[in-house]
Design a protein around this motif. Structure first.
Motif, short mmCIF file in Angstrom:
data_model
loop_
_atom_site.label_atom_id
_atom_site.label_comp_id
_atom_site.label_asym_id
_atom_site.label_seq_id
_atom_site.Cartn_x
_atom_site.Cartn_y
_atom_site.Cartn_z
N LEU A 95 0.92 -1.06 0.05
CA LEU A 95 0.09 -0.02 0.11
C LEU A 95 0.96 1.24 -0.09
CD1 LEU A 95 -2.52 1.52 0.48
CD2 LEU A 95 -2.23 1.01 2.87
N ASN A 96 0.82 2.23 -0.71
CA ASN A 96 1.62 3.52 -1.21
C ASN A 96 0.67 4.53 -1.07
OD1 ASN A 96 4.26 2.16 -1.56
ND2 ASN A 96 3.59 1.72 -3.33
N TYR A 97 1.08 5.33 -0.29
CA TYR A 97 0.39 6.82 -0.39
C TYR A 97 1.32 7.73 -1.01
CZ TYR A 97 -1.33 11.35 0.78
OH TYR A 97 -1.60 12.77 0.70
N TYR A 98 0.81 8.62 -2.15
CA TYR A 98 1.45 9.53 -2.76
C TYR A 98 0.86 10.73 -2.51
CZ TYR A 98 2.92 5.82 -6.15
OH TYR A 98 3.27 4.67 -6.76
N GLY A 99 1.72 11.86 -2.10
CA GLY A 99 1.32 13.11 -1.70
C GLY A 99 1.25 13.74 -2.89
N ARG A 132 6.19 10.07 -6.35
CA ARG A 132 6.47 9.34 -7.66
C ARG A 132 7.17 8.17 -7.29
NH1 ARG A 132 9.91 13.65 -6.85
NH2 ARG A 132 12.13 13.13 -6.79
N MET A 133 7.35 7.30 -8.44
CA MET A 133 8.19 6.03 -8.28
C MET A 133 8.80 5.92 -9.48
SD MET A 133 6.63 2.62 -7.02
CE MET A 133 6.12 3.07 -5.53
N GLY A 134 10.09 5.46 -9.35
CA GLY A 134 11.04 5.49 -10.67
C GLY A 134 10.51 4.17 -11.23
N LEU A 135 10.88 3.89 -12.77
CA LEU A 135 10.67 2.84 -13.13
C LEU A 135 11.49 1.51 -12.57
CD1 LEU A 135 11.47 3.23 -17.36
CD2 LEU A 135 9.19 3.03 -15.81
N HIS A 136 10.75 0.58 -12.63
CA HIS A 136 11.13 -0.59 -11.78
C HIS A 136 10.39 -1.63 -12.54
CE1 HIS A 136 7.68 0.59 -9.54
NE2 HIS A 136 7.73 -0.99 -9.15
N GLN A 137 11.05 -3.01 -11.99
CA GLN A 137 10.14 -4.39 -12.35
C GLN A 137 9.74 -4.82 -10.88
OE1 GLN A 137 13.55 -6.31 -14.30
NE2 GLN A 137 12.18 -6.87 -15.73
N ASP A 138 8.63 -5.38 -10.75
CA ASP A 138 8.26 -6.08 -9.69
C ASP A 138 8.56 -7.47 -9.75
OD1 ASP A 138 6.97 -3.81 -9.00
OD2 ASP A 138 4.92 -4.68 -9.37
N LYS A 139 9.98 -8.00 -9.12
CA LYS A 139 10.39 -9.08 -9.38
C LYS A 139 11.13 -9.81 -8.13
CE LYS A 139 15.05 -6.95 -10.85
NZ LYS A 139 15.88 -6.94 -11.74
N TYR A 188 8.69 -3.29 -17.08
CA TYR A 188 9.04 -2.00 -16.33
C TYR A 188 7.68 -1.06 -15.82
CZ TYR A 188 14.12 -3.05 -15.94
OH TYR A 188 15.10 -3.61 -15.69
N HIS A 189 7.60 -0.51 -14.93
CA HIS A 189 6.44 0.56 -14.71
C HIS A 189 7.11 1.42 -13.56
CE1 HIS A 189 6.16 -3.10 -11.92
NE2 HIS A 189 5.47 -2.20 -11.44
N GLY A 190 6.23 2.41 -13.55
CA GLY A 190 6.45 3.70 -12.61
C GLY A 190 5.49 4.71 -12.47
N VAL A 191 5.55 5.57 -11.50
CA VAL A 191 4.66 6.82 -11.69
C VAL A 191 5.60 8.12 -12.02
CG1 VAL A 191 3.10 8.14 -10.13
CG2 VAL A 191 2.97 5.56 -10.34
N SER A 192 5.16 8.77 -12.85
CA SER A 192 6.03 10.04 -13.08
C SER A 192 5.57 11.17 -12.30
CB SER A 192 6.17 10.40 -14.62
OG SER A 192 4.91 10.50 -15.06
N GLY A 252 -4.17 13.72 -2.41
CA GLY A 252 -3.12 12.73 -2.68
C GLY A 252 -3.84 11.19 -3.32
N ARG A 253 -3.07 10.25 -3.20
CA ARG A 253 -3.49 8.79 -3.92
C ARG A 253 -2.95 7.81 -3.08
NH1 ARG A 253 -0.28 5.79 -7.93
NH2 ARG A 253 -1.73 4.59 -9.06
N PHE A 254 -4.02 6.81 -2.88
CA PHE A 254 -3.79 5.60 -2.56
C PHE A 254 -3.53 4.54 -3.54
CE2 PHE A 254 -5.75 6.54 1.86
CZ PHE A 254 -4.55 6.36 2.52
N ASN A 255 -2.21 3.62 -3.74
CA ASN A 255 -2.13 2.81 -4.64
C ASN A 255 -2.12 1.40 -3.86
OD1 ASN A 255 -0.12 0.77 -6.52
ND2 ASN A 255 -1.88 1.55 -7.41
N LEU A 256 -2.69 0.28 -4.15
CA LEU A 256 -2.51 -0.89 -3.52
C LEU A 256 -2.18 -1.91 -4.92
CD1 LEU A 256 -5.59 0.30 -2.50
CD2 LEU A 256 -4.75 -1.51 -0.78
N THR A 257 -0.90 -2.77 -4.58
CA THR A 257 -0.63 -3.75 -5.39
C THR A 257 -0.65 -5.07 -4.95
OG1 THR A 257 1.83 -3.23 -5.14
CG2 THR A 257 0.81 -2.11 -7.17
N PHE A 258 -1.12 -6.01 -5.27
CA PHE A 258 -1.59 -7.33 -4.54
C PHE A 258 -0.72 -8.17 -5.43
CE2 PHE A 258 -5.05 -4.84 -3.95
CZ PHE A 258 -5.63 -5.26 -2.48
N ARG A 259 0.07 -9.19 -4.81
CA ARG A 259 0.84 -10.06 -5.44
C ARG A 259 0.89 -11.45 -4.75
NH1 ARG A 259 5.58 -6.04 -5.70
NH2 ARG A 259 4.57 -4.07 -5.84
N GLN A 260 1.08 -12.53 -5.42
CA GLN A 260 1.11 -13.74 -4.68
C GLN A 260 2.52 -14.11 -4.85
OE1 GLN A 260 -1.67 -16.33 -6.42
NE2 GLN A 260 -0.67 -18.03 -6.30
#
Ligand SMILES: O=C(O)CCC(=O)C(=O)O
Length: 211
Positions: free
Chosen positions: A112-116, A120-127, A183-187, A202-210
């Motif tokens: 769970l991320n909160y963005y004011g 932002r979040m740089g380009l990355h892979q979820d790996k 790759y993905h991110g938030v500019s 602001g913004r909440f983002n939730l990324t769910f993973r297994q």
């Protein structure tokens, strides 16, 4: 059949615009607020190399350690507190979103991320999930709430071109199969675009993973 309103951006990558109704968004925002200001609060991670992230983060189910890039049971990179569980209702929501894109996810963790306004979040892979999960292309399900984000969706190499996608409140984004390691991110965040009914700056983002 893929649900109406689901746009396939690339093989395995789906944008589900306005997937959550306003009452659903309100309920998830309330959960996010309670979690991120709860007994195990959100914090700003410092990553490998010493840089501070530009979000406030809280992991649920498993903790992602920003210095080792591994998952663990307690926050050994921050305050040693045990990671809070992933609430059943959120888990079920993510499972249903994956199914709407004809994918299968049984999440055991969520970031769970909160963005004011300057988040932002740089380009990355979820790996950092297990080799089995990555090899099977088990999807990541992302839910956006509050202010719009300019999300960048790239390719399998960092230098590949990126496609900007505006993720608005109530949108979901699913990437699995051949898109799992893109790759993905938030500019940037577009301030003051959240539905007023959410009372959220602001913004909440939730990324769910297994894992
Ligand atoms: O905020 C977003 O839309 C993306 C978040 C993300 O990439 C992540 O948590 O790994």
């Amino acid at each position: 059949m893929i649900t109406y309103g689901v746009m396939e951006l690339a093989p395995g990558a789906f944008h589900l615009k306005q997937h959550l109704s306003l009452p659903q968004q309100r309920a998830v925002v309330e959960s996010c607020r309670a979690l991120i200001d709860g007994a195990v609060p959100g914090y700003v991670p410092v990553v490998r190399g010493g840089g501070k992230m530009h979000v406030r983060m809280l992991c649920l189910g498993r903790h992602w350690n920003g210095t080792t890039y591994r998952y663990e049971e307690a926050r050994s990179d921050y305050d040693q507190l045990p990671v809070p569980p992933l609430p059943t209702g959120l888990r079920e929501l993510a499972r249903n979103i994956a199914a709407a894109a004809e994918m299968k996810l049984d999440p055991d963790l969520c970031i769970l991320n909160y963005y004011g306004a300057d988040g932002r979040m740089g380009l990355h892979q979820d790996k950092d999930e297990s080799a089995e999960s990555l090899a099977a292309g088990v999807p990541v399900v992302s839910i956006s709430l509050g202010d719009t984000a300019r999300f960048l969706f790239g390719g399998l190499r960092r230098r590949d071109p990126v496609q900007p996608v505006l993720l608005e409140s109530g949108d979901a984004f699913v990437f699995g199969g051949p898109a799992r390691l893109r790759y993905h991110g938030v500019s940037r965040i577009v301030p003051a675009t959240a539905p007023p009914e959410l009372g959220l700056d602001g913004r909440f983002n939730l990324t769910f993973r297994q894992y």
